[in-house]
Design an enzyme around this catalytic site. Structure first.
Site, PDB file in Angstrom:
ATOM      1  N   GLU A   1       2.783 -15.285   9.462  1.00  0.00           N
ATOM      2  CA  GLU A   1       2.008 -15.981   8.710  1.00  0.00           C
ATOM      3  C   GLU A   1       1.132 -14.660   7.837  1.00  0.00           C
ATOM      4  OE1 GLU A   1      -1.436 -16.197  11.278  1.00  0.00           O
ATOM      5  OE2 GLU A   1      -0.018 -17.731  13.089  1.00  0.00           O
TER       6      GLU A   1
ATOM      7  N   CYS B   1      -3.315  -9.325   3.746  1.00  0.00           N
ATOM      8  CA  CYS B   1      -2.712  -9.067   5.168  1.00  0.00           C
ATOM      9  C   CYS B   1      -0.785  -9.380   5.748  1.00  0.00           C
ATOM     10  CB  CYS B   1      -3.933  -9.594   5.325  1.00  0.00           C
ATOM     11  SG  CYS B   1      -3.177  -9.170   7.317  1.00  0.00           S
TER      12      CYS B   1
ATOM     13  N   CYS C   1       5.933 -10.196  17.979  1.00  0.00           N
ATOM     14  CA  CYS C   1       4.949  -8.918  18.386  1.00  0.00           C
ATOM     15  C   CYS C   1       5.822  -8.394  19.715  1.00  0.00           C
ATOM     16  CB  CYS C   1       3.594  -8.467  18.050  1.00  0.00           C
ATOM     17  SG  CYS C   1       3.276  -6.944  17.614  1.00  0.00           S
TER      18      CYS C   1
ATOM     19  N   CYS D   1      -0.584  -6.284  23.115  1.00  0.00           N
ATOM     20  CA  CYS D   1      -2.299  -6.465  23.624  1.00  0.00           C
ATOM     21  C   CYS D   1      -3.275  -7.568  23.945  1.00  0.00           C
ATOM     22  CB  CYS D   1      -2.813  -5.795  22.020  1.00  0.00           C
ATOM     23  SG  CYS D   1      -1.803  -4.682  21.456  1.00  0.00           S
TER      24      CYS D   1
ATOM     25  N   CYS E   1      -4.065 -10.312  21.455  1.00  0.00           N
ATOM     26  CA  CYS E   1      -4.141 -10.526  19.893  1.00  0.00           C
ATOM     27  C   CYS E   1      -2.623 -12.127  20.458  1.00  0.00           C
ATOM     28  CB  CYS E   1      -3.306  -9.639  19.901  1.00  0.00           C
ATOM     29  SG  CYS E   1      -2.837  -9.384  17.992  1.00  0.00           S
TER      30      CYS E   1
ATOM     31  N   CYS F   1      -4.531 -12.482  12.794  1.00  0.00           N
ATOM     32  CA  CYS F   1      -3.083 -12.645  13.070  1.00  0.00           C
ATOM     33  C   CYS F   1      -2.366 -13.391  14.191  1.00  0.00           C
ATOM     34  CB  CYS F   1      -1.946 -11.881  13.413  1.00  0.00           C
ATOM     35  SG  CYS F   1      -3.163  -9.863  13.596  1.00  0.00           S
TER      36      CYS F   1
HETATM   37  N1  SAH Z   1       0.273  -3.628  16.030  1.00  0.00           N
HETATM   38  C1  SAH Z   1      -0.067  -3.787  14.631  1.00  0.00           C
HETATM   39  C2  SAH Z   1      -1.123  -4.918  13.924  1.00  0.00           C
HETATM   40  C3  SAH Z   1      -1.969  -5.522  14.301  1.00  0.00           C
HETATM   41  S1  SAH Z   1      -2.798  -6.451  13.228  1.00  0.00           S
HETATM   42  C4  SAH Z   1      -1.812  -3.082  14.991  1.00  0.00           C
HETATM   43  O1  SAH Z   1      -1.463  -2.296  16.638  1.00  0.00           O
HETATM   44  O2  SAH Z   1      -2.603  -1.822  14.554  1.00  0.00           O
HETATM   45  C5  SAH Z   1      -4.092  -5.995  12.770  1.00  0.00           C
HETATM   46  C6  SAH Z   1      -4.851  -5.131  13.820  1.00  0.00           C
HETATM   47  O3  SAH Z   1      -5.985  -6.898  14.244  1.00  0.00           O
HETATM   48  C7  SAH Z   1      -5.325  -5.111  15.052  1.00  0.00           C
HETATM   49  O4  SAH Z   1      -6.018  -3.468  15.161  1.00  0.00           O
HETATM   50  C8  SAH Z   1      -5.104  -5.541  16.077  1.00  0.00           C
HETATM   51  O5  SAH Z   1      -5.625  -5.783  17.206  1.00  0.00           O
HETATM   52  C9  SAH Z   1      -6.293  -6.844  15.152  1.00  0.00           C
HETATM   53  N2  SAH Z   1      -6.158  -7.239  16.629  1.00  0.00           N
HETATM   54  C10 SAH Z   1      -5.713  -8.637  16.690  1.00  0.00           C
HETATM   55  N3  SAH Z   1      -6.007  -9.904  17.097  1.00  0.00           N
HETATM   56  C11 SAH Z   1      -7.468 -10.161  16.654  1.00  0.00           C
HETATM   57  C12 SAH Z   1      -7.992 -11.003  17.699  1.00  0.00           C
HETATM   58  N4  SAH Z   1      -8.759 -11.718  18.101  1.00  0.00           N
HETATM   59  N5  SAH Z   1      -9.605 -10.316  17.382  1.00  0.00           N
HETATM   60  C13 SAH Z   1     -10.037  -9.270  15.868  1.00  0.00           C
HETATM   61  N6  SAH Z   1      -8.963  -8.404  16.186  1.00  0.00           N
HETATM   62  C14 SAH Z   1      -7.478  -8.146  16.221  1.00  0.00           C
END
Ligand code: SAH
Length: 356
Positions: free
Chosen positions: A89, A102, A109, A113, A116, A332
């Site tokens: 995406e 973005c 991934c 986390c 996510c 994401c």
């Molecule tokens: N792997 C990278 C990029 C991830 S996406 C990282 O960890 O930074 C960018 C941001 O969006 C990250 O801070 C991630 O934790 C956050 N994110 C992911 N899912 C989310 C959600 N459902 N709500 C809010 N933020 C989210």
């Protein structure tokens, strides 16, 4: 067939081998980046026979747009299917005069986390530099010709520092005057916090901004939310981040997703304040964007306010990020999870408009 966007560094040599003047490589780049034309047949200042050769050897676009969503706030999201079937995406966000994209760095991934959507099915593979650039070009094509992309955030699917070489190759293209000409100062790499890669970026005097997804002020809580933290720990991340700041002079950003009842209490804000107050850092607080199938909650407006006030008392520079595009699952990995049946490519892309 080769992906031209992966082949760019060697394009000049190829052009010369085909007995064309070197400047043809520049012409091709100009068609793709400035004129937003991806079909060699339409590159009218190239000789006809050369256009045919290009068409035989290369494609510029290797993905199919399987879904294109538009939100009333101007956010647009593309769901792309790669040539091997993987799905990623990418998003265009409109905010005043800003046109931010973005972009994803991996299919899926491996970081896991817990809140996510991107990692729920694990990691499939790294994207090539060409596949990362392609997302930028497809999103740029959504803009009218008199508008340009202004900012890039590597905050799509995947962990950019786990695919660092390809990410840097793609960003170097984006920031080059021969590429998209986006200032490096307006490009941000977001990471879960992989210290060795952060140190490498610091030593290379990285021109891009770094955002570190902290999400918790202590190791016990962070390991629950960001499981890879178990083997890393906040201390190592902070040392690497400090080195990055010392070497590059670029202010650090820390990201913090607020999850109700988990990391949004006053004690967390105070601890976070202590961790960040001595650093030249910006804290970006993101309200949790609900993911189907996960039971986390977005905190109430009141607890967000209390959290913010506590940080401000500790003199932390803090920004509360607005949620954009949540009508279209713009966090994401969310849109992709709506399409479990995506195996066969549809013949034409679907386009959906979602109104308020
Ligand atoms: N792997 C990278 C990029 C991830 S996406 C990282 O960890 O930074 C960018 C941001 O969006 C990250 O801070 C991630 O934790 C956050 N994110 C992911 N899912 C989310 C959600 N459902 N709500 C809010 N933020 C989210």
């Amino acid at each position: 067939m080769k992906h031209l966007l992966d082949y760019l560094p060697k394009l000049k040599d190829w052009v010369v081998k085909k007995e064309q003047p070197e400047f043809r490589a520049r012409q091709i780049r100009k068609w793709i980046c400035e004129n937003r034309v991806f079909d060699f047949a339409q590159m009218t200042d190239l000789p006809q026979a050369f256009r045919t050769q290009l068409t035989k050897h290369f494609h510029v676009v290797s993905t199919q747009i399987v879904k294109h969503q538009m939100s009333a706030d101007g956010t647009e999201k593309l769901l792309l299917q790669l040539s091997d079937g993987g799905v990623i995406e990418c998003v265009l966000l409109r905010d005043g005069i800003r046109r931010t994209i973005c972009v994803s760095s991996q299919v899926g991934c491996a970081m896991g986390c817990v809140f996510c959507a991107s990692g729920l099915d694990g990691l499939m593979r790294n994207l090539t530099a060409g596949e990362i650039i392609e997302q930028m070009l497809l999103l740029q094509q959504l803009l009218p010709h008199d508008e340009r992309l202004s900012h890039i955030v590597m905050m799509g699917m995947g962990e950019p520092l786990a695919n660092l070489d390809n990410v840097i190759r793609a960003l170097d293209f984006a920031s080059s005057p021969d590429g998209l000409g986006i200032s490096a100062r307006r490009i941000t790499i977001s990471t879960v916090g992989l210290p060795a890669a952060i140190v490498r970026l610091a030593r290379q005097n990285c021109r891009y901004n770094l955002a570190i997804s902290l999400h918790a002020p202590n190791d016990k809580l962070r390991t629950q939310i960001v499981p890879v933290n178990e083997k890393i720990g906040i201390d190592q991340i902070m040392s690497a981040a400090d080195l990055f700041f010392d070497m590059t002079g670029r202010r650090l950003t820390f990201e913090y997703v607020l999850l109700a009842g988990i990391n949004d209490e006053l004690q967390h804000a105070n601890e976070l304040g202590k961790l960040l107050s001595k650093r030249n850092a910006l804290l970006n607080v993101i309200p949790y964007n609900p993911v189907e199938g996960l039971s986390f909650q977005t905190p109430s407006a009141k607890s967000v306010r209390l959290f913010r006030e506590s940080l401000e008392r500790n003199h932390i520079t803090v920004k509360f990020r607005q949620r954009k595009g949540n009508q279209i699952n713009a966090a994401c990995g969310q849109l992709r999870r709506d399409q479990p049946q995506l195996v066969q490519l549809p013949e034409t892309a679907t386009s959906e408009t979602i109104s308020k």
